[in-house]
Each structure stands twice: as structure tokens, then as C-alpha cells.
Design a protein around this motif. Sequence first.
Motif, PDB file in Angstrom:
ATOM      1  N   LYS A  74      -0.326 -69.383 -10.345  1.00 39.52           N
ATOM      2  CA  LYS A  74       0.708 -70.417 -10.429  1.00 39.52           C
ATOM      3  C   LYS A  74       1.564 -70.439  -9.165  1.00 39.52           C
ATOM      4  O   LYS A  74       1.952 -71.505  -8.690  1.00 39.52           O
ATOM      5  N   THR A  75       1.852 -69.267  -8.622  1.00 40.35           N
ATOM      6  CA  THR A  75       2.655 -69.197  -7.402  1.00 40.35           C
ATOM      7  C   THR A  75       1.927 -69.863  -6.242  1.00 40.35           C
ATOM      8  O   THR A  75       2.524 -70.619  -5.479  1.00 40.35           O
ATOM      9  N   ILE A  76       0.629 -69.611  -6.133  1.00 41.50           N
ATOM     10  CA  ILE A  76      -0.152 -70.219  -5.052  1.00 41.50           C
ATOM     11  C   ILE A  76      -0.190 -71.735  -5.211  1.00 41.50           C
ATOM     12  O   ILE A  76      -0.125 -72.468  -4.232  1.00 41.50           O
ATOM     13  N   ARG A  77      -0.274 -72.205  -6.429  1.00 41.50           N
ATOM     14  CA  ARG A  77      -0.310 -73.657  -6.645  1.00 41.50           C
ATOM     15  C   ARG A  77       1.032 -74.311  -6.333  1.00 41.50           C
ATOM     16  O   ARG A  77       1.099 -75.504  -6.060  1.00 41.50           O
ATOM     17  N   LEU A  81       3.831 -77.400  -2.742  1.00 42.38           N
ATOM     18  CA  LEU A  81       4.956 -78.224  -3.188  1.00 42.38           C
ATOM     19  C   LEU A  81       6.270 -77.762  -2.561  1.00 42.38           C
ATOM     20  O   LEU A  81       7.097 -78.585  -2.168  1.00 42.38           O
ATOM     21  N   VAL A  82       6.452 -76.453  -2.465  1.00 38.93           N
ATOM     22  CA  VAL A  82       7.664 -75.925  -1.837  1.00 38.93           C
ATOM     23  C   VAL A  82       7.671 -76.262  -0.345  1.00 38.93           C
ATOM     24  O   VAL A  82       8.704 -76.642   0.212  1.00 38.93           O
ATOM     25  N   THR A  83       6.504 -76.163   0.294  1.00 37.63           N
ATOM     26  CA  THR A  83       6.398 -76.534   1.702  1.00 37.63           C
ATOM     27  C   THR A  83       6.747 -78.000   1.903  1.00 37.63           C
ATOM     28  O   THR A  83       7.498 -78.354   2.814  1.00 37.63           O
ATOM     29  N   ALA A  84       6.207 -78.848   1.046  1.00 40.78           N
ATOM     30  CA  ALA A  84       6.493 -80.284   1.143  1.00 40.78           C
ATOM     31  C   ALA A  84       7.978 -80.559   0.921  1.00 40.78           C
ATOM     32  O   ALA A  84       8.553 -81.439   1.571  1.00 40.78           O
ATOM     33  N   THR A  85       8.602 -79.803   0.031  1.00 39.91           N
ATOM     34  CA  THR A  85      10.038 -79.974  -0.209  1.00 39.91           C
ATOM     35  C   THR A  85      10.837 -79.660   1.056  1.00 39.91           C
ATOM     36  O   THR A  85      11.747 -80.406   1.425  1.00 39.91           O
ATOM     37  N   GLY A  86      10.488 -78.567   1.728  1.00 42.51           N
ATOM     38  CA  GLY A  86      11.175 -78.215   2.972  1.00 42.51           C
ATOM     39  C   GLY A  86      10.980 -79.268   4.048  1.00 42.51           C
ATOM     40  O   GLY A  86      11.923 -79.616   4.766  1.00 42.51           O
ATOM     41  N   LEU A  87       9.770 -79.794   4.159  1.00 39.42           N
ATOM     42  CA  LEU A  87       9.517 -80.836   5.158  1.00 39.42           C
ATOM     43  C   LEU A  87      10.217 -82.144   4.786  1.00 39.42           C
ATOM     44  O   LEU A  87      10.654 -82.889   5.662  1.00 39.42           O
TER      45      LEU A  87
END
Length: 138
Positions: A74-77, A81-87
Motif C-alpha cells: 500500500k505504501t508503494i502504491r 500520489l504523494v510525489t504528484a501532490t508535491g509537484l
Amino acid sequence: MEKINYKRTKLTCYFTYLAMSSVFSLPPLLFATFREMYGISYTLLGTLVLINFCTQLGIDLIFSFFSKYFNIHKTIRLIPLVTATGLCVYALIPILFPQYAYIGLVAGTFIFSFAAGLGEVLISPTVAHYHQILLKKI
């Protein structure tokens, strides 16, 4: 015994590698733009690199010792999304933080550096495990 399919997890790992490459190369390419648009000094831009490095290193240390307490799949999935949030925080700085652009840059850098640190620790062992499972089937 239930047959486990790791295909989506493997694809997510590969997509995460792609997302991490954007995290490492996009901000330095935008430094000249940040300097012109927001008047941010070279010292503060260098501090963004330091924040990126320290955040990734801290997450690497934390998750290398405590990764067994988290659901790795779940963390890998969640990493892309977290990367996209930062960008997205980087992209929305003129709307969200027009007077405080540097704070927005720090927040975006911290968010996607967090995801990159997780990716460094979790992705390679997951792909290696997937390949071991494939080799056992042969």
C-alpha cells in the motif's frame, strides 16, 4: 493457497522510478524561473536542495529500520500520489502562495522528497522480491 499477483505492484514500482526522476531533475531546471519570478536568492534555492537531501536521508533512515511495521504494498502504491501532490504544490504556488512563494517551494520540496525517500528504500527490494518469485516459478 491463494495465488498472489504482483503485476500492478511491479508497474507501480516502475512508475515510481519515473516519478522520482522528475523529482530529482525538475526543481533545478526551475531555479532560474524561481529567481526571476519570485526574486529568491541563490542561497535559498540551494537550501531547497539541502531540504530535499535531508528529507530523503531522514526518511531512508526511518524506513530502513521500521519498514516492517508498514504495509509495503500500500505504501508503494501511494508513493506516486504523494510525489504528484508535491509537484502540484510547485505548480500551484502562484495561486496558493503568491506572497510566500518560498514557503510553498519548501512545502512542495518536502512532500516530494518524502515520497522519493520512501521510494529509495522500498522499491528496489520489492522489485527484487517480485523477480525472485518469478524465478521460483521457472
